[in-house]
Design a protein around this motif. Sequence first.
Motif, PDB file in Angstrom:
ATOM      1  N   LEU A   1      20.768  -3.486   6.197  1.00 45.39           N
ATOM      2  CA  LEU A   1      20.844  -2.941   5.013  1.00 45.39           C
ATOM      3  C   LEU A   1      20.490  -1.344   4.791  1.00 45.39           C
ATOM      4  O   LEU A   1      19.877  -0.557   5.734  1.00 45.39           O
ATOM      5  N   LEU A   2      21.221  -0.667   3.971  1.00 45.10           N
ATOM      6  CA  LEU A   2      21.068   0.829   3.864  1.00 45.10           C
ATOM      7  C   LEU A   2      19.939   1.131   3.035  1.00 45.10           C
ATOM      8  O   LEU A   2      19.701   0.395   2.039  1.00 45.10           O
ATOM      9  N   ARG A   3      19.477   2.500   3.393  1.00 45.50           N
ATOM     10  CA  ARG A   3      18.300   2.903   2.332  1.00 45.50           C
ATOM     11  C   ARG A   3      18.812   3.132   0.822  1.00 45.50           C
ATOM     12  O   ARG A   3      18.059   2.954  -0.120  1.00 45.50           O
ATOM     13  N   ASP A   4      20.163   3.613   0.872  1.00 45.99           N
ATOM     14  CA  ASP A   4      20.263   3.622  -0.617  1.00 45.99           C
ATOM     15  C   ASP A   4      20.445   2.477  -1.343  1.00 45.99           C
ATOM     16  O   ASP A   4      20.230   2.233  -2.607  1.00 45.99           O
ATOM     17  N   GLN A   5      20.855   1.475  -0.831  1.00 45.47           N
ATOM     18  CA  GLN A   5      20.666   0.039  -1.683  1.00 45.47           C
ATOM     19  C   GLN A   5      19.372  -0.416  -1.884  1.00 45.47           C
ATOM     20  O   GLN A   5      18.894  -0.968  -2.829  1.00 45.47           O
ATOM     21  N   VAL A   6      18.553   0.037  -0.768  1.00 49.52           N
ATOM     22  CA  VAL A   6      17.048  -0.305  -1.046  1.00 49.52           C
ATOM     23  C   VAL A   6      16.366   0.321  -2.192  1.00 49.52           C
ATOM     24  O   VAL A   6      15.617  -0.287  -3.062  1.00 49.52           O
ATOM     25  N   LYS A   7      16.693   1.640  -2.139  1.00 49.21           N
ATOM     26  CA  LYS A   7      16.210   2.387  -3.312  1.00 49.21           C
ATOM     27  C   LYS A   7      16.537   1.926  -4.559  1.00 49.21           C
ATOM     28  O   LYS A   7      15.940   2.386  -5.581  1.00 49.21           O
ATOM     29  N   ALA A   8      17.868   1.640  -4.673  1.00 50.74           N
ATOM     30  CA  ALA A   8      18.418   1.040  -6.036  1.00 50.74           C
ATOM     31  C   ALA A   8      17.707  -0.033  -6.425  1.00 50.74           C
ATOM     32  O   ALA A   8      17.623  -0.222  -7.834  1.00 50.74           O
ATOM     33  N   MET A   9      16.911  -0.619  -5.701  1.00 53.44           N
ATOM     34  CA  MET A   9      16.266  -1.808  -6.029  1.00 53.44           C
ATOM     35  C   MET A   9      14.872  -1.350  -6.528  1.00 53.44           C
ATOM     36  O   MET A   9      14.188  -2.548  -7.451  1.00 53.44           O
ATOM     37  N   SER A  10      14.285  -0.159  -6.548  1.00 54.80           N
ATOM     38  CA  SER A  10      13.098   0.153  -6.945  1.00 54.80           C
ATOM     39  C   SER A  10      13.348   0.465  -8.465  1.00 54.80           C
ATOM     40  O   SER A  10      14.317   0.878  -8.958  1.00 54.80           O
ATOM     41  N   PRO A  11      12.107   0.664  -9.251  1.00 51.10           N
ATOM     42  CA  PRO A  11      11.919   0.971 -10.526  1.00 51.10           C
ATOM     43  C   PRO A  11      12.543   2.320 -10.904  1.00 51.10           C
ATOM     44  O   PRO A  11      12.016   3.281 -10.237  1.00 51.10           O
ATOM     45  N   GLN A  12      13.442   2.467 -11.583  1.00 45.24           N
ATOM     46  CA  GLN A  12      14.206   3.874 -11.952  1.00 45.24           C
ATOM     47  C   GLN A  12      14.656   4.359 -10.705  1.00 45.24           C
ATOM     48  O   GLN A  12      14.997   5.710 -10.592  1.00 45.24           O
ATOM     49  N   GLU A  13      14.946   3.519  -9.426  1.00 44.29           N
ATOM     50  CA  GLU A  13      15.559   4.248  -8.441  1.00 44.29           C
ATOM     51  C   GLU A  13      14.697   5.234  -7.721  1.00 44.29           C
ATOM     52  O   GLU A  13      15.359   6.220  -7.254  1.00 44.29           O
ATOM     53  N   ARG A  14      13.355   5.245  -7.943  1.00 44.85           N
ATOM     54  CA  ARG A  14      12.595   6.456  -7.414  1.00 44.85           C
ATOM     55  C   ARG A  14      11.696   6.026  -6.005  1.00 44.85           C
ATOM     56  O   ARG A  14      11.037   6.681  -5.573  1.00 44.85           O
ATOM     57  N   GLY A  15      12.141   4.917  -5.688  1.00 50.04           N
ATOM     58  CA  GLY A  15      11.633   4.702  -4.287  1.00 50.04           C
ATOM     59  C   GLY A  15      10.357   3.709  -4.495  1.00 50.04           C
ATOM     60  O   GLY A  15      10.087   3.357  -5.784  1.00 50.04           O
ATOM     61  N   PHE A  16       9.633   3.204  -3.474  1.00 53.71           N
ATOM     62  CA  PHE A  16       8.694   2.322  -3.599  1.00 53.71           C
ATOM     63  C   PHE A  16       7.101   3.176  -3.201  1.00 53.71           C
ATOM     64  O   PHE A  16       7.309   4.082  -2.345  1.00 53.71           O
ATOM     65  N   SER A  17       6.250   2.690  -3.950  1.00 51.37           N
ATOM     66  CA  SER A  17       5.069   3.413  -3.574  1.00 51.37           C
ATOM     67  C   SER A  17       4.011   2.622  -2.458  1.00 51.37           C
ATOM     68  O   SER A  17       3.136   3.273  -1.763  1.00 51.37           O
ATOM     69  N   VAL A  18       4.478   1.375  -2.121  1.00 49.25           N
ATOM     70  CA  VAL A  18       4.041   0.509  -1.155  1.00 49.25           C
ATOM     71  C   VAL A  18       4.840  -0.289  -0.437  1.00 49.25           C
ATOM     72  O   VAL A  18       5.873  -1.069  -0.985  1.00 49.25           O
ATOM     73  N   ILE A  19       5.136  -0.133   1.077  1.00 46.90           N
ATOM     74  CA  ILE A  19       6.032  -1.077   1.804  1.00 46.90           C
ATOM     75  C   ILE A  19       5.418  -1.779   2.598  1.00 46.90           C
ATOM     76  O   ILE A  19       4.598  -1.264   3.545  1.00 46.90           O
ATOM     77  N   LEU A  20       5.736  -3.143   2.668  1.00 49.04           N
ATOM     78  CA  LEU A  20       5.009  -4.113   3.737  1.00 49.04           C
ATOM     79  C   LEU A  20       6.045  -4.823   4.400  1.00 49.04           C
ATOM     80  O   LEU A  20       7.084  -5.080   4.104  1.00 49.04           O
ATOM     81  N   SER A  21       5.692  -4.647   5.860  1.00 47.05           N
ATOM     82  CA  SER A  21       6.674  -5.278   6.626  1.00 47.05           C
ATOM     83  C   SER A  21       6.005  -6.340   7.387  1.00 47.05           C
ATOM     84  O   SER A  21       5.074  -5.971   8.362  1.00 47.05           O
ATOM     85  N   ASP A  22       6.219  -7.411   7.157  1.00 52.44           N
ATOM     86  CA  ASP A  22       5.631  -8.777   8.030  1.00 52.44           C
ATOM     87  C   ASP A  22       6.497  -9.489   8.775  1.00 52.44           C
ATOM     88  O   ASP A  22       6.713 -10.722   9.328  1.00 52.44           O
TER      89      ASP A  22
END
Length: 341
Positions: free
Chosen positions: A99-120
């Motif tokens: 997965l590319l970071r651009d693709q992940v950022k596009a999933m966030s609200p207004q494409e502004r990124g996420f305030s919390v990232i959890l990796s389990d």
Amino acid sequence: MSGAGSPDFFCREAQRLGYVARSAFKLLQMQKQYKLITPGASVLDLGCAPGAWLQVACQSLGPLEKGGSVIGIDIKKVKVPSSHCDSRVRAICLDVMNLLRDQVKAMSPQERGFSVILSDMCPPVSGITVKDTALSCELGARALSLAIGRVLLPNSAGDNIAELSDNNTDADTNEDGVLRQGGNLVIKLLESEDNAAFLKFCKQRFAKAVWLRPKATRSSSREIYLICQGRRAVGRCVHGGLQRAVASHWSPTAISLIKSSLYKRRAYPPAVSSLRVESVQTMEVRMDEKWKLSRKRGGGEAKRRSTAESLSRRCGSLVREQRAKFYIMRRCVVMLLCWRD
């Protein structure tokens, strides 16, 4: 001690409270101690199966009118649980490693990124310590790369820089990561000496970075969580920390296992083949602060004691690895003899 499949206290409580797995109590403890998720936050859950962390994250967002979102990504298809979840929760079936970071950022609200990232995320445990640790470190490095940008490693010559765990680095134009400034990050790893590289690097990039072993963790499990709070601004970060830390802490065995394509469904990037391991003396000086002080003061006793302890750890790891190899060879011989008869 509860076995891997026996219903202990946390399993029974999860069923009683409507959580799909006992792992919900791990995030509940983190949330209670560190307040990682605030009302209205945007949360990214990597390795979200079976969905227990989606439930806790949605609960932590507060009432529906406060807004917020929870995006879960997993290589398995995950159905959003009906309890403790609302319309703000989505589960997507994707491979995080590709997965590319651009693709992940596009999933966030207004494409502004996420305030919390959890990796389990955690690889299937094989019982071979070195193999499991190497795969866990790779998944942790991938989560870190998505969160804060490129995780850089020096090659054998020490002059070129390459990126770990990204197959399409040329197509990924986002080098700052998808975690917002001031955001929080949680990464699950398996306990090993290699984890010191992650802690050292994250302390440079976050206001606070600590280890936590939740109470809901099974006593037989080696998993541990790295909790990072308050991502610093890019200009205030100390660059070059991870490439030195990883190169000086990863063992040659771990590097060779990563290079052996344990995930056969995909090829590893050339960055892994360019990892270099510094001398044992340099590695021990960086890892052991007491030895570093004793070297400056000219003390010899502390140096000898540290060398003996490090040698003992390496010998123990080598013995366990050889036992595993011998067991596999013995089983193969028995199978061949039985087949011949």
